[in-house]
Write an enzyme that holds these catalytic residues in place. Structure first.
Site, short mmCIF file in Angstrom:
data_model
loop_
_atom_site.label_atom_id
_atom_site.label_comp_id
_atom_site.label_asym_id
_atom_site.label_seq_id
_atom_site.Cartn_x
_atom_site.Cartn_y
_atom_site.Cartn_z
N HIS A 7 -2.16 -4.11 -2.97
CA HIS A 7 -3.14 -3.09 -3.33
C HIS A 7 -3.69 -2.40 -2.10
O HIS A 7 -3.52 -2.86 -0.97
CB HIS A 7 -4.30 -3.67 -4.16
CG HIS A 7 -5.17 -4.65 -3.45
ND1 HIS A 7 -4.98 -6.01 -3.52
CD2 HIS A 7 -6.27 -4.48 -2.66
CE1 HIS A 7 -5.90 -6.64 -2.80
NE2 HIS A 7 -6.69 -5.73 -2.26
N ARG A 11 -13.71 2.23 -0.99
CA ARG A 11 -15.11 2.07 -1.40
C ARG A 11 -15.58 3.34 -2.10
O ARG A 11 -15.24 4.45 -1.67
CB ARG A 11 -15.99 1.75 -0.19
CG ARG A 11 -15.62 0.42 0.46
CD ARG A 11 -16.57 0.03 1.60
NE ARG A 11 -16.17 -1.26 2.16
CZ ARG A 11 -15.37 -1.40 3.20
NH1 ARG A 11 -14.89 -0.34 3.82
NH2 ARG A 11 -15.04 -2.61 3.62
N GLU A 57 -7.79 -0.88 -5.57
CA GLU A 57 -9.01 -1.66 -5.72
C GLU A 57 -10.21 -0.78 -5.38
O GLU A 57 -10.30 -0.24 -4.27
CB GLU A 57 -9.00 -2.89 -4.81
CG GLU A 57 -10.27 -3.73 -4.94
CD GLU A 57 -10.28 -4.95 -4.02
OE1 GLU A 57 -11.15 -5.80 -4.20
OE2 GLU A 57 -9.42 -5.03 -3.11
N ASN A 61 -20.46 -1.22 -3.38
CA ASN A 61 -21.53 -2.03 -2.80
C ASN A 61 -22.85 -1.65 -3.46
O ASN A 61 -23.15 -0.46 -3.63
CB ASN A 61 -21.60 -1.82 -1.28
CG ASN A 61 -20.42 -2.45 -0.57
OD1 ASN A 61 -20.15 -3.63 -0.71
ND2 ASN A 61 -19.68 -1.64 0.19
N HIS A 75 -4.42 9.02 3.29
CA HIS A 75 -4.42 9.23 1.85
C HIS A 75 -3.68 8.11 1.15
O HIS A 75 -2.96 7.33 1.78
CB HIS A 75 -3.77 10.58 1.49
CG HIS A 75 -2.35 10.72 1.97
ND1 HIS A 75 -2.02 11.43 3.10
CD2 HIS A 75 -1.17 10.24 1.49
CE1 HIS A 75 -0.71 11.40 3.30
NE2 HIS A 75 -0.17 10.66 2.33
N GLU A 122 -2.34 12.31 -2.47
CA GLU A 122 -1.15 13.15 -2.44
C GLU A 122 -0.35 12.92 -3.72
O GLU A 122 -0.23 11.78 -4.19
CB GLU A 122 -0.28 12.81 -1.23
CG GLU A 122 0.97 13.67 -1.11
CD GLU A 122 1.86 13.28 0.05
OE1 GLU A 122 2.77 14.06 0.36
OE2 GLU A 122 1.65 12.19 0.63
#
Length: 265
Positions: A7, A11, A57, A61, A75, A122
């Site tokens: 993965h 964030r 993922e 936070n 990217h 992209e």
């Protein structure tokens, strides 16, 4: 020693907004969720994923919703069938996605959009046999020394140099495990010839490599003098982290797809 890319972690400022964006525009579904005291992690990806396919993922936070994208990460790239680039881009425009770099501006070879947090995505043309529509094709990172970066991935991880593209001002190099399926995600190393340096920012988190045996994989990395950033013991033997020569974090983890959760218990 071989570890498929599992993965890419990014964030996000508003988890529910990001989930809705990826579910609406890329038809991703939630694969797993981990709620901690200070953060939430969610795995997402296409409904029909190859066993060697990579997930995205999303990490939220709980104490902040602002991040610096920086420029050390470039990217993520998602696949569409070769004859559907313009159609796929128009679908995104019809959904209200911002027009960032359309197919015409990219000579009809690819296109770009941004997610709500400014991560660039992209859209690349691929043979339909190479993975589900919108599946992750590669993650691009920028490196300051191409030879050092290629050496890191080919020696430390036994990745294969699968392709390159040279232009007047930069070069792109692609690497992934030699025995990985065509559907597996690759790493794209971008080297700019002008000798620039990069800011890491904090909007991008890490790449993750899946190991059959975390302890053995980590021991081999240490024998090959990889950076001992966060060893398995410091992570309750659930995962570990090293870094590449440019400071990009790389997680090493085992994966049990038959477990109740994709996250460690």
């Amino acid at each position: 020693m071989s570890g498929v890319l599992d993965h890419t972690m990014i964030r996000v400022g508003d988890l529910e907004e990001s989930l809705e964006w990826y579910q609406t525009n890329l038809n991703y579904e939630e694969k797993g969720r981990w709620e901690a005291d200070t953060f939430t992690n969610v795995y997402i990806g296409p409904e029909e994923m190859h066993e060697d396919g990579a997930m995205l993922e999303l990490t939220e936070n709980h104490d902040t919703d602002e991040y610096d994208v920086g420029d050390a990460w470039g990217h993520i790239a998602v696949r569409v069938p070769e004859d559907e680039l313009e159609e796929a881009y128009q679908e995104l425009m019809d959904n209200g996605v911002e027009d960032y770099r359309d197919p015409e501006s990219c000579s009809y070879n690819y296109a770009f959009v941004k997610d709500p947090d400014g991560h660039e995505i992209e859209i690349v043309k691929r043979d339909p046999e190479l993975g589900a529509r919108w599946s992750l094709d590669h993650t691009m990172i920028r490196v300051e020394d191409a030879d050092e970066a290629l050496g890191f991935w080919t020696r430390k991880f036994e990745y294969q140099h699968t392709g390159r593209w040279e232009s007047d001002s930069f070069a792109n190099y692609f690497v992934k495990p030699e025995d990985a399926a065509d559907e597996a995600m690759a790493v794209e190393l971008t080297y700019n010839y002008d000798g620039r340096s990069y800011e890491m920012g904090d909007a991008w988190g890490h790449l993750a490599v899946r190991a059959d045996d975390l302890s053995d994989y980590w021991e081999t990395l240490m024998e090959r003098e990889a950076d001992d950033y966060r060893d398995p013991e410091s992570c309750d033997n659930n995962y570990a982290f090293t870094t590449d020569p440019d400071g990009h974090e790389i997680e090493i983890l085992e994966r049990d797809f038959d477990a109740d959760s994709l996250f460690p218990a």
